[in-house]
Design an enzyme around this catalytic site. Structure first.
Site, mmCIF file in Angstrom:
data_model
loop_
_atom_site.group_PDB
_atom_site.id
_atom_site.type_symbol
_atom_site.label_atom_id
_atom_site.label_comp_id
_atom_site.label_asym_id
_atom_site.label_seq_id
_atom_site.Cartn_x
_atom_site.Cartn_y
_atom_site.Cartn_z
ATOM 1 N N ARG A 62 0.859 -1.190 0.000
ATOM 2 C CA ARG A 62 0.000 0.000 0.000
ATOM 3 C C ARG A 62 0.889 1.232 0.000
ATOM 4 O O ARG A 62 2.105 1.141 0.118
ATOM 5 C CB ARG A 62 -1.014 0.020 1.144
ATOM 6 C CG ARG A 62 -0.661 -0.606 2.460
ATOM 7 C CD ARG A 62 0.469 0.016 3.188
ATOM 8 N NE ARG A 62 0.252 1.441 3.405
ATOM 9 C CZ ARG A 62 1.203 2.315 3.648
ATOM 10 N NH1 ARG A 62 2.478 1.921 3.705
ATOM 11 N NH2 ARG A 62 0.961 3.583 3.836
ATOM 12 N N GLY A 63 0.257 2.405 -0.121
ATOM 13 C CA GLY A 63 1.011 3.650 -0.233
ATOM 14 C C GLY A 63 1.059 4.033 -1.707
ATOM 15 O O GLY A 63 1.431 3.226 -2.558
ATOM 16 N N ALA A 64 0.698 5.283 -1.990
ATOM 17 C CA ALA A 64 0.511 5.691 -3.380
ATOM 18 C C ALA A 64 1.742 5.433 -4.258
ATOM 19 O O ALA A 64 1.628 4.783 -5.306
ATOM 20 C CB ALA A 64 0.082 7.155 -3.430
ATOM 21 N N ARG A 124 -7.715 -0.697 -6.537
ATOM 22 C CA ARG A 124 -7.890 0.449 -5.639
ATOM 23 C C ARG A 124 -8.220 1.668 -6.486
ATOM 24 O O ARG A 124 -7.446 2.046 -7.361
ATOM 25 C CB ARG A 124 -6.605 0.725 -4.827
ATOM 26 C CG ARG A 124 -6.019 -0.493 -4.146
ATOM 27 C CD ARG A 124 -6.180 -0.619 -2.649
ATOM 28 N NE ARG A 124 -6.700 0.395 -1.836
ATOM 29 C CZ ARG A 124 -6.016 1.025 -0.867
ATOM 30 N NH1 ARG A 124 -4.740 0.761 -0.677
ATOM 31 N NH2 ARG A 124 -6.614 1.907 -0.097
ATOM 32 N N ASP A 156 -2.501 10.526 -1.957
ATOM 33 C CA ASP A 156 -2.863 9.467 -2.904
ATOM 34 C C ASP A 156 -3.267 10.038 -4.255
ATOM 35 O O ASP A 156 -3.190 9.347 -5.268
ATOM 36 C CB ASP A 156 -3.980 8.605 -2.321
ATOM 37 C CG ASP A 156 -3.471 7.796 -1.144
ATOM 38 O OD1 ASP A 156 -3.443 8.330 -0.022
ATOM 39 O OD2 ASP A 156 -3.034 6.651 -1.359
ATOM 40 N N ASN A 204 -5.987 11.895 0.622
ATOM 41 C CA ASN A 204 -5.036 11.101 1.400
ATOM 42 C C ASN A 204 -5.836 10.312 2.425
ATOM 43 O O ASN A 204 -7.056 10.455 2.539
ATOM 44 C CB ASN A 204 -3.987 12.030 2.056
ATOM 45 C CG ASN A 204 -2.809 11.258 2.633
ATOM 46 O OD1 ASN A 204 -2.258 10.372 1.973
ATOM 47 N ND2 ASN A 204 -2.438 11.540 3.855
ATOM 48 N N LYS A 205 -5.130 9.496 3.175
ATOM 49 C CA LYS A 205 -5.756 8.618 4.174
ATOM 50 C C LYS A 205 -6.792 9.352 5.012
ATOM 51 O O LYS A 205 -6.576 10.497 5.417
ATOM 52 C CB LYS A 205 -4.648 8.070 5.076
ATOM 53 C CG LYS A 205 -5.094 7.178 6.200
ATOM 54 C CD LYS A 205 -5.838 5.947 5.738
ATOM 55 C CE LYS A 205 -5.060 5.113 4.751
ATOM 56 N NZ LYS A 205 -5.903 4.188 3.974
#
Lengths: 346, 346
Positions: free
Chosen positions: B49-51, B92, B238, B247-248
Site C-alpha cells: 500500500r502507499g501511493a 484500488r 494518494d 489522502n488517508k
C-alpha cells in the site's frame, strides 16, 4: 425506551450492583460489589465510567463504606469511612463528579450522633443522588431536545449515555428526549479510541432503543462534517471550569472541526460537573497506560520500545462551545460558570 | 539509515517480492508473487500500500503479466497483458499512481515489434519507475528538509514512509533527509484507524532508523497541537487534483486543526500523484469493508447490526495546504496544478 439503571444499591445484600462496561457489547454482565476496594478497582478499570455515574458510584461507595464498617467508636468509624472515601477519590483525577458525590455523602453523615444513624443518612443521601441524577438527565434531555431540528443528524463522541449516568444519559439523554418527543434523530457515534466507548457502549445502547446509529472512526468526523449534513455535535463533560470543558480525549478536535464547519457544538452535563474553583490549567488530565493504545484484543500494534502518549481527556476552551445544556436550562456565551455554581448552591 | 526496498523485481525467478505490511510490526515477512492475480490480491488486502509503492507495483505488475504471457501472436499477447493491467487497475480506485505506473509500462510496450521485445521494454520501464521513485523520494526529502527548523516536532498521519514507496518515503523522506542533514526531528505518529498504519508501520520504520517517535491516537492530534510544540504536519498524498489533496482518512481533520493552531500543513508527494484532469468531486473515495472498523484482533467492538462507514480517504481543500513538496521543488499557493503537470510532461 430502555430505562434500566447502570448501577444501583441492592438493599437485599447491602451491596452495589453495576453493569460491567468493559465487556460490552459482547457480554452483558451485572457484577455485585461488596467492598470499597472492589468498587475502586471497578472504577480504575473503567468497568464503571462516565462523569455522572462516577458521582453516583462515589456516593454509593461512601454508603458502602459506612454499611461495612463495624466500628462502634464514632471517631474510629469516621476514620474508617474517611479512609475508604479517599481510596475512591484517588481512582480517577479528572471527573469532578466523583469527589462531589463522595463529599455530599460524607457531609450528610457529618452530624450523625452514632454510626447507625450515620449509615442510614449516608445511604439516604446516596439514594437521593442516584435518583436526582436520573431526574437531571431527563431535565437535560428536555432542555436540549428543544435545540434540535425536527429531523437531524447528531454526532457524538465517547459515551455520555445511560451507561455514563444512573440512566437516560446526558448527550444521549438529549437525543432520547428528542426522539421521545417525535423528532427524527440519526446519530453518528465516533468509536472513541483508545477504549472504544463510542463503538461499544453508545452504539449498543442506542441500538437497544432503536435509534439509528452509525459508527465511524474518530478521524472521519471532519470528513462527514464537510461532506454530509451533520446538524449538531453533542458531548458530555467530566469537568467544566470557567474557561474550559474537560471531556474524553478527541472532544477538542470535534469542537475545532465543528467551528470550522459552522456546526453547533453542545455540551450536556449536570451542574455537579461544574467546577468554579479551578481554572483549566489547574486540572490534572489523567494519563493512562501504554497498553490501552498499543494492544487491542489479542494483538500488539505498536512496536516494542516505541513511546506512546495516552491522555484520557482534553480541554476545550469555552469559546468553541455553542451552549451548555444543564438540568436548569441552556447556558449561552459568555459562560458565567461562577453564577451557575452559585445558583446551584443556593 | 535503512535503505532496503519495500518491493522489488527478483530477476532470478522473474517474480515480484514485497514486504507483507499487514503482518508488521509483529512479523517481518517477504512474500514472492509469481502471478498478477496474486499481486492484485496483495494490493486489495493492503499487503502492499502507499501511493508511490502502488505506482511501482502497477508497473512491475504489467511487467510480470508480460513475462508470464506465453502467447506468440502479438494481438493475443497484448490482449492478455491488457486484461491483467485492468485487473490491477481495478484493485484500488483512489490513488492515481497505480494507474499511472500501469499506463507508463503499457505505453513503453506499445510499439514493440514482438512479444519478446515487449517483455524487455516492460521490465526496463518498470525498473526505471522503481529507481525513479527512490530518486524522487530523496529529492522530496531534500526540498522538504529545508522547511523544517533545526530542532522540531513533526506530526504525521498514516504511513508515507519507505513502506509506501520504493524506499526512503515522501513525508518520512522529508524527516529522514532532515535527520541526515543534522536536524533534531521528533515525530508524533498518529495511529491511523482503522488499519493502524501509523502505529504499525510509521513507528516501526522510524524506530529502525533511531528517529524518536511517539504514537498517539488520531483524536489526540488537536490536543497536542494546542498543548505542545508541534512545528509542522507532514503527510503524503494518494491523489492531488487542482482543488484538493486526497489522502488517508483523517488527513482533513489534521489540516483543519493545523490551520486552527497556525501550524504549517505540508503535503509531500511525487508529481506522479498529481491529477490535472479530475476535480475533487470526480474522484471516487474507496469505501472499504465493515470488518476493518468493527473487528480488531480477535474482538468485535461494534454491536452486530449497527451500521458502519469506512471511507479509506478524505479530501483536503487546497486552501488548507501550506505547501506541496515535490521532487522538483516546493509548490506554494495559489497552487497551479495544471502547470505543474505540464512541466512534468514536457
Amino acid at each position: 425506551m430502555n430505562t434500566s439503571p447502570t448501577l444501583w444499591w441492592d438493599a437485599g445484600t447491602g451491596s452495589i450492583r453495576y453493569i460491567e462496561q468493559t465487556l460490552l457489547p459482547g457480554k452483558y454482565r451485572v457484577v455485585e460489589c461488596r467492598t470499597v476496594r472492589c468498587l475502586a478497582r471497578a472504577i480504575r478499570r473503567l468497568e464503571i465510567r462516565g462523569a455522572p455515574a462516577l458521582g453516583v458510584a462515589g456516593a454509593f461507595g461512601v454508603a458502602l463504606a459506612a454499611c461495612r464498617c463495624r466500628k462502634k467508636d464514632p471517631g474510629a468509624f469516621r476514620a474508617d469511612v474517611a479512609r475508604d472515601a479517599e481510596l475512591l477519590r484517588a481512582t480517577r483525577p479528572t471527573a469532578v463528579n466523583l469527589g462531589w458525590g463522595i463529599d455530599r455523602v460524607l457531609g450528610a453523615m457529618n452530624h450523625a450522633p452514632d454510626s447507625e444513624t450515620a449509615r442510614n443518612l449516608a445511604l439516604a443521601e446516596a439514594q437521593a443522588i442516584f435518583l436526582e441524577d436520573t431526574d437531571c438527565c431527563h431535565a437535560i434531555g428536555r432542555h436540549g431536545a428543544a435545540l434540535l431540528p425536527a429531523a437531524c443528524t447528531v454526532l457524538t463522541h465517547c459515551n455520555a449515555g445511560a451507561l455514563a449516568c444512573s440512566s437516560w444519559g446526558t448527550a444521549l439523554g438529549v437525543i432520547r428526549s428528542a426522539v421521545e418527543g417525535g423528532k427524527d434523530v440519526r446519530v453518528i457515534a465516533c468509536e472513541t479510541r483508545p477504549l472504544l466507548q463510542g463503538a461499544r457502549l453508545t452504539a449498543w445502547e442506542l441500538a437497544r432503543d432503536d435509534i439509528p446509529v452509525t459508527v465511524i472512526t474518530d478521524s472521519m468526523a471532519a470528513h462527514f462534517m464537510r461532506t454530509s449534513r451533520i446538524d449538531a455535535v453533542i458531548v458530555g463533560a467530566d469537568r467544566i471550569t470557567s474557561d474550559a470543558v474537560f471531556n474524553k480525549i478527541g472532544t477538542y478536535m470535534h469542537a475545532v472541526c465543528a467551528r470550522h464547519h459552522g456546526i453547533p457544538f453542545y455540551v450536556a452535563a449536570p451542574l455537579s460537573t461544574f467546577d468554579a474553583v479551578r481554572k483549566a490549567g489547574d486540572v490534572v488530565i489523567e494519563e493512562r497506560g501504554r497498553e490501552e493504545i498499543a494492544v487491542i484484543g489479542n494483538r500488539t500494534f505498536v512496536p516494542d520500545g516505541v513511546a506512546v502518549k495516552n491522555p484520557a481527556f482534553d480541554a476545550t476552551p469555552m469559546n468553541l462551545v455553542t451552549s451548555v445544556i444543564t438540568e436548569t436550562g441552556i447556558i449561552h456565551p459568555p459562560f458565567d460558570i461562577h453564577s451557575v455554581v452559585r445558583g446551584r448552591t443556593k
